[in-house]
Structures are given as structure tokens and as C-alpha cells.
Design an enzyme around this catalytic site. Sequence first.
Site, PDB file in Angstrom:
ATOM      1  N   ASP A   1      31.016  23.607  55.372  1.00  0.00           N
ATOM      2  CA  ASP A   1      30.928  24.622  54.316  1.00  0.00           C
ATOM      3  C   ASP A   1      29.857  25.657  54.681  1.00  0.00           C
ATOM      4  OD1 ASP A   1      32.873  23.363  52.868  1.00  0.00           O
ATOM      5  OD2 ASP A   1      31.488  22.254  51.588  1.00  0.00           O
TER       6      ASP A   1
ATOM      7  N   THR B   1      41.437  19.952  63.504  1.00  0.00           N
ATOM      8  CA  THR B   1      41.209  19.509  62.128  1.00  0.00           C
ATOM      9  C   THR B   1      42.224  20.246  61.238  1.00  0.00           C
ATOM     10  OG1 THR B   1      39.717  21.248  61.382  1.00  0.00           O
ATOM     11  CG2 THR B   1      38.750  19.496  62.718  1.00  0.00           C
TER      12      THR B   1
HETATM   13  N1  SAM Z   1      36.243  18.866  58.515  1.00  0.00           N
HETATM   14  C1  SAM Z   1      37.449  19.182  57.759  1.00  0.00           C
HETATM   15  C2  SAM Z   1      38.303  20.161  58.517  1.00  0.00           C
HETATM   16  O1  SAM Z   1      37.790  20.764  59.477  1.00  0.00           O
HETATM   17  O2  SAM Z   1      39.482  20.308  58.175  1.00  0.00           O
HETATM   18  C3  SAM Z   1      37.100  19.702  56.355  1.00  0.00           C
HETATM   19  C4  SAM Z   1      36.385  21.016  56.312  1.00  0.00           C
HETATM   20  S1  SAM Z   1      35.902  21.484  54.666  1.00  0.00           S
HETATM   21  C5  SAM Z   1      35.599  23.180  54.778  1.00  0.00           C
HETATM   22  C6  SAM Z   1      34.256  20.831  54.556  1.00  0.00           C
HETATM   23  C7  SAM Z   1      34.229  19.397  54.046  1.00  0.00           C
HETATM   24  O3  SAM Z   1      32.901  18.912  54.122  1.00  0.00           O
HETATM   25  C8  SAM Z   1      34.659  19.259  52.597  1.00  0.00           C
HETATM   26  O4  SAM Z   1      35.618  18.234  52.486  1.00  0.00           O
HETATM   27  C9  SAM Z   1      33.362  18.955  51.871  1.00  0.00           C
HETATM   28  O5  SAM Z   1      33.567  18.176  50.711  1.00  0.00           O
HETATM   29  C10 SAM Z   1      32.592  18.223  52.925  1.00  0.00           C
HETATM   30  N2  SAM Z   1      31.133  18.322  52.743  1.00  0.00           N
HETATM   31  C11 SAM Z   1      30.414  19.449  52.543  1.00  0.00           C
HETATM   32  N3  SAM Z   1      29.111  19.189  52.415  1.00  0.00           N
HETATM   33  C12 SAM Z   1      28.989  17.847  52.536  1.00  0.00           C
HETATM   34  C13 SAM Z   1      27.886  16.967  52.472  1.00  0.00           C
HETATM   35  N4  SAM Z   1      26.645  17.411  52.242  1.00  0.00           N
HETATM   36  N5  SAM Z   1      28.101  15.640  52.645  1.00  0.00           N
HETATM   37  C14 SAM Z   1      29.370  15.176  52.865  1.00  0.00           C
HETATM   38  N6  SAM Z   1      30.460  15.970  52.918  1.00  0.00           N
HETATM   39  C15 SAM Z   1      30.275  17.283  52.759  1.00  0.00           C
END
Ligand code: SAM
Length: 213
Positions: free
Chosen positions: A117, A192
Site C-alpha cells: 500500500d 501477484t
Molecule cells: N501482495 C498482493 C498483490 O501484489 O497482489 C496484494 C497487494 S495489496 C495492494 C496490499 C496488501 O497488503 C493488502 O491486502 C493489505 O491488506 C496488506 N497490508 C497492508 N499493510 C499491511 C500491514 N501493515 N500488515 C499486513 N498486511 C498489510
Amino acid sequence: MRLKNIPGSRETIAASELVIHEAEKLKGGWSEEFGRKAPLAIEIGMGKGRFLMGMAEQNPGIDYVGIEKYSSVLLRAIQKLEAQPKENVRLIRMDAEYITEVFAPGEVDIIYLNFSDPWPKDRHAKRRLPSRQFLARYDQFLKEGGRIEFKTDNRELFDFAVEEVAESVFKIKEITYDLHNDSVMNQGNIMTEYEERFSAEGNPICKYILERK
Ligand code: SAM
């Protein structure tokens, strides 16, 4: 990624044997959990788990832990793993802010950050998973000679991440601003969910690999 709240997702996660529920108790004991001494790789912010499952299938000699903050997203990964069980995968629902409570010094060989994110506001920079604050956390449990791999299509986030490396104990070992057209770095690349979507829209994918200085 934040899917709509799915009723019952918390209950399903609580009942799932694929999810580690009190992960702090395994700190220093992950090899016992997997029942073998093998390299340990983790993906932080794993989303629905496409990358993690693909890596686990491609590398049966490596154990994988996927970390995801939101139940509604983790549920999708659980469903995927239930459909195609893998002995070398475990999942944790947690905020990565507390990650040093879960892995002991030197316990992890590889950390993957995929399409993290962006947290665009400056005041939220320390929440970005490749920030200096998170790099300092990773340093606490990454093995000597271990590595961090980060990919994203977000050029601003990537430029920020590259600058943050200078403020850490790590250095850039490899870097590309167009992964899919880099024949060396793209070898064995597993896409991904986000990577598939954004590269289909024509966005180049940036990637770095870090090691300690
Ligand atoms: N990695 C996957 C992809 O590339 O398709 C998902 C990308 S998505 C933009 C970012 C993911 O990271 C989300 O599912 C979000 O909930 C998770 N995420 C963000 N901050 C996080 C944190 N501090 N701890 C665990 N998960 C987190």
C-alpha cells in the site's frame, strides 16, 4: 486491498488449521512448526495469496509464511490453499507493525513485499512497508546473507523505497524499472494479483533486491 467485509470471515479464520493463531508463540520455533529445517520465506501483505502459493509450488524445499492484515482478504487465501493444500505454507492474520514479535533474530531467509500500500500522505510514510522504520524491523529477524525483494508498479512509492535503503543497514543488490522486460531479473517471476492487473494496463513493474551492506 480491502474487500467488503465478508460475514463469517473471522469465524472461518479462527477455525482454520492453515492459519497460525498465536504466532508470537512460534517465535524462534518455525522450523518445528514445519517439521524440518528449511529456508523460511515470508510475504508481508500477501493479499489473496497467488504469489505465495505459486512460490511454494515452485520451491518445495522452502517454507513460506504469508502475512495479511485483513480477514476478508485472508479468507480468499485460505480458500485457495484449501483447494490446493501445500505443506510448506502457513498464514497469519496480523498487522506487520508487530512482526518482530513473531520471528526471532536470524530466523527468516527472504522477505517479499509485493505491491505494498502506498500510503500517499507524507505523515503516513512510516506505515509504508519498505520504509526505513520497517527495514529496521526486518533487520531484527533477517538471517545474515538474507534478502528483501520488493516489487510495485507505483513509481513514487518505488523511488521513496530506493531512498529509504540509504537510511538502513541494507544495500541494493539488483534493481530494474521494467521487470517484465528484464530477462535476468524476470527469470522465474511469479506474478501477484496486482502485478497481473497493472501490467495488463501497460504499467512497467519496478523491483529491487536488497542485501545487508
Ligand atoms: N501482495 C498482493 C498483490 O501484489 O497482489 C496484494 C497487494 S495489496 C495492494 C496490499 C496488501 O497488503 C493488502 O491486502 C493489505 O491488506 C496488506 N497490508 C497492508 N499493510 C499491511 C500491514 N501493515 N500488515 C499486513 N498486511 C498489510
